[in-house]
Structure formats: structure tokens, C-alpha cells
Write an enzyme that holds these catalytic residues in place. Structure first.
Site, mmCIF file in Angstrom:
data_model
loop_
_atom_site.group_PDB
_atom_site.id
_atom_site.type_symbol
_atom_site.label_atom_id
_atom_site.label_comp_id
_atom_site.label_asym_id
_atom_site.label_seq_id
_atom_site.Cartn_x
_atom_site.Cartn_y
_atom_site.Cartn_z
ATOM 1 C CG ASP A 46 43.545 40.941 35.574
ATOM 2 O OD1 ASP A 46 42.564 41.621 35.208
ATOM 3 O OD2 ASP A 46 44.106 41.078 36.675
ATOM 4 C CE LYS B 230 39.209 44.363 39.833
ATOM 5 N NZ LYS B 230 40.664 44.307 39.879
ATOM 6 C CD GLN C 68 43.235 44.897 42.416
ATOM 7 O OE1 GLN C 68 42.249 44.242 42.082
ATOM 8 N NE2 GLN C 68 43.616 45.974 41.747
#
Ligand code: NDP
Length: 281
Positions: free
Chosen positions: A119, A52, A96
Site C-alpha cells: 500500500d 482484491k 484493510q
């Protein structure tokens, strides 16, 4: 023989478009920034986070990774999330997952400011997706929609079957297909006649996590088959949920694993970060 949907190529094309977008934003004094938080030492998570950061660098997004120890307390993690919520350089915050067991992921996600929730896991954003008035889409289902649309497939009026009903893939995937006027059926572990329902699909999305659960007899001639699954086979090789070699002979379009949906997920994260940078504070 199916046309292979090349997720790597489509992803590269979108990232190229976004590079130009970043240049335009910077000319307007907007410098998009992403913060990624990782807790603990999970090797797969570390690889994802590294990828990422690299992807951000490649297209000119400012990024910072917060690596926290396995022993981090909920209070410490929440304090960092709140600090990032107020940090003007940061437009997107990503925690994460999975988090170590002593940390409540829902609580942490619910404390990310919804306008930095790249997200799209915060209940506020989940609700907005349901209504069809959203700023962010969850990365994997959004990537699937890009693959379908950029392959020239029109969802309008098609029978769409999504196998899997998780909050991060199956459910939002079904909602996005519905928004494009697909007629959508969602299947799961309790579904009866899975094969029969799958055979009714013009567009079949498999998001189960079981090697070769979708076999050729479950696929209609000419169907579009999207394989979200990421599994390891007996030889340890990455494979999807679809029996690719057999289904490829029947489908009109198919995504491979690897090289299909996978490369799109980070690309959609970058897209959400750019979107977050342009939202009114
Ligand atoms: P989950 O385990 O959260 O969900 C799996 C779903 O599959 C559940 O809804 C489950 O049903 C359903 N299921 C399980 N067994 C069967 C069965 N025999 N028949 C029909 N349905 C079944 O997984 P995720 O949604 O998180 O991920 C799915 C797959 O996608 C995994 O392989 C994952 O690694 C991959 N993935 C890939 C990404 C990418 O970037 N390419 C990103 C995210 C995920 P029930 O609800 O009844 O238990």
C-alpha cells in the site's frame, strides 16, 4: 466535449500486461503472493477485500485473506503481521483500513516490513517517495498517473492543482505530479480562492469526498480533470467530486465516476505485489 478517460479499459490493459509478467516470473521460479488482513465486519471493506482476491486470481498471483474478528487484540494482529513478514510465500501484506477503533492503524502499518508494504503507507516508503527513489507507489495516486500518461497527456511544465491533502491521496499525488515536472499547487479546506486556483490548472485532480464541489466555473477550458472522489448522491448513486455533466463540456480529458480512477486502485496494488516479488530480500 472532453474525451472520457476509460479507467476500466486502461486497467484491463495493464492487467493483461501483468498476466504476461506473472508468467515470466513463474518461469524464473518466482511466485508472487499477497496477504490481505481484514478485521471486523465492515461491509464495504469486505467487498474491497473480495475484489482484491479475485483480481489476484485473475492474473495468477497467489493470495490469502486473513479474516479476523472485531475483537482481535493489537497483540494478535501484530503477531500475524510479523508472521507474514517472515513468510517466504508472501511478498505483499495489506491491512484493510479502517481498522476497528481499539486498534492503532499507524502502529500496525509501521510493523509491516517496508519491502512487503504494497500500500506504500509505511513511513519508510513515504520518505522514499518524497526523495523520488521508491519501490512502491500508493495505489490511488499511482493509478491517476497511469490514467494521465496512458491518455497521452504530458505533465511536464503544466500547472497542476490537487484538491485534497490526505496522506493516502492528495499529498502523494502532488509529489508524483512534481516528479513529472508539473508545477503543483495543493488545496485543502482552508484554501482561500479555491475556484481561482482551480481555474489556473492545466491538470486538476479532485480528491475531497464532496459531491460536485468542482463546478464548471472552476475549470479552465481544455483542462485535464481527474476525479478521485467516491461519494453517494441523494439517490444513493456513486458519484465523484466533479460536476461531470457540466465540466465534461469544458475539459479536454475527464475521468467518470464510476469507471475512472476506481478500477485503477486494485490494479496498482497488483503492480506493487509484482514489484515486491522481484525485490532482493
Ligand atoms: P480525506 O477526507 O482524508 O481528505 C479530504 C481532503 O479534502 C482533505 O485534505 C480536506 O482538507 C479536503 N477538503 C475538504 N473539504 C474541502 C473543501 N471544501 N475545499 C477544499 N478541500 C477540502 O479523504 P481521502 O483523501 O481519503 O479521499 C478523498 C476522496 O477520494 C473520497 O471521496 C474517497 O472516497 C475517495 N477515494 C477514492 C479512491 C479510489 O480508489 N477511487 C481511493 C481513496 C479515496 P483538510 O486537510 O484541510 O481537512
Amino acid at each position: 466535449m472532453a474525451q472520457i478517460i476509460d479507467g476500466k479499459a486502461i486497467s484491463a490493459q495493464i492487467r493483461e500486461e501483468m498476466k504476461q509478467e506473472v508468467v515470466r516470473l513463474k518461469e524464473q521460479g518466482i511466485c508472487p503472493g499477497l496477504a490481505v488482513i481484514i478485521v471486523g465486519e465492515d461491509p464495504a471493506s469486505k467487498v474491497y477485500v473480495r475484489n482484491k482476491k479475485k483480481a489476484c486470481e485473475e492474473i495468477g498471483i497467489y493470495s490469502v485473506v486473513h479474516e479476523l474478528s472485531e475483537q482481535t487484540s493489537e497483540e494478535e494482529l501484530l503477531a500475524l503481521v510479523r508472521q507474514l513478514n517472515g513468510d517466504e510465500r508472501i511478498n505483499g501484506i495489506l491491512v484493510q483500513l479502517p481498522l476497528p477503533k481499539h486498534l492503532n492503524s499507524d502502529l500496525i502499518i509501521n510493523n509491516i516490513s517496508p519491502n512487503k508494504d504494497v500500500d506504500a503507507f509505511h513511513p519508510f516508503n513515504v520518505g522514499k517517495i518524497m526523495i523520488g527513489d521508491y519501490d512502491f507507489l500508493p495505489c490511488t495516486p499511482a493509478g491517476v498517473m497511469e490514467l494521465i500518461e496512458r491518455s497521452g497527456v504530458d505533465v511536464n511544465g503544466k500547472n497542476c492543482v490537487v484538491v485534497g491533502r490526505s496522506n493516502i491521496v492528495g499529498k502523494p499525488q502532488a509529489m508524483l505530479l512534481l516528479q513529472k515536472n508539473g508545477t503543483v499547487t495543493i488545496c485543502h479546506s482552508r484554501t482561500k480562492n479555491l475556484a481561482e486556483i482551480c481555474r489556473s490548472a492545466d491538470i486538476l485532480v479532485a480528491a475531497v469526498g464532496k459531491e460536485a464541489i468542482i463546478t464548471a466555473d472552476m475549470v479552465k477550458e481544455g483542462a485535464v480533470v481527474i476525479d478521485v472522489g467516491m461519494n453517494r448522491n441523494a439517490e444513493g448513486k456513486l458519484c465523484g467530486d466533479v460536476d461531470f455533466a457540466a465540466v465534461e463540456k469544458k475539459a479536454s480529458f475527464i475521468t467518470p465516476v464510476p469507471g475512472g480512477v476506481g478500477p485503477m486502485t486494485i490494479t496498482m496494488l497488483l503492480k506493487n505485489t509484482l514489484k515486491a516479488a522481484t525485490l532482493k530480500k
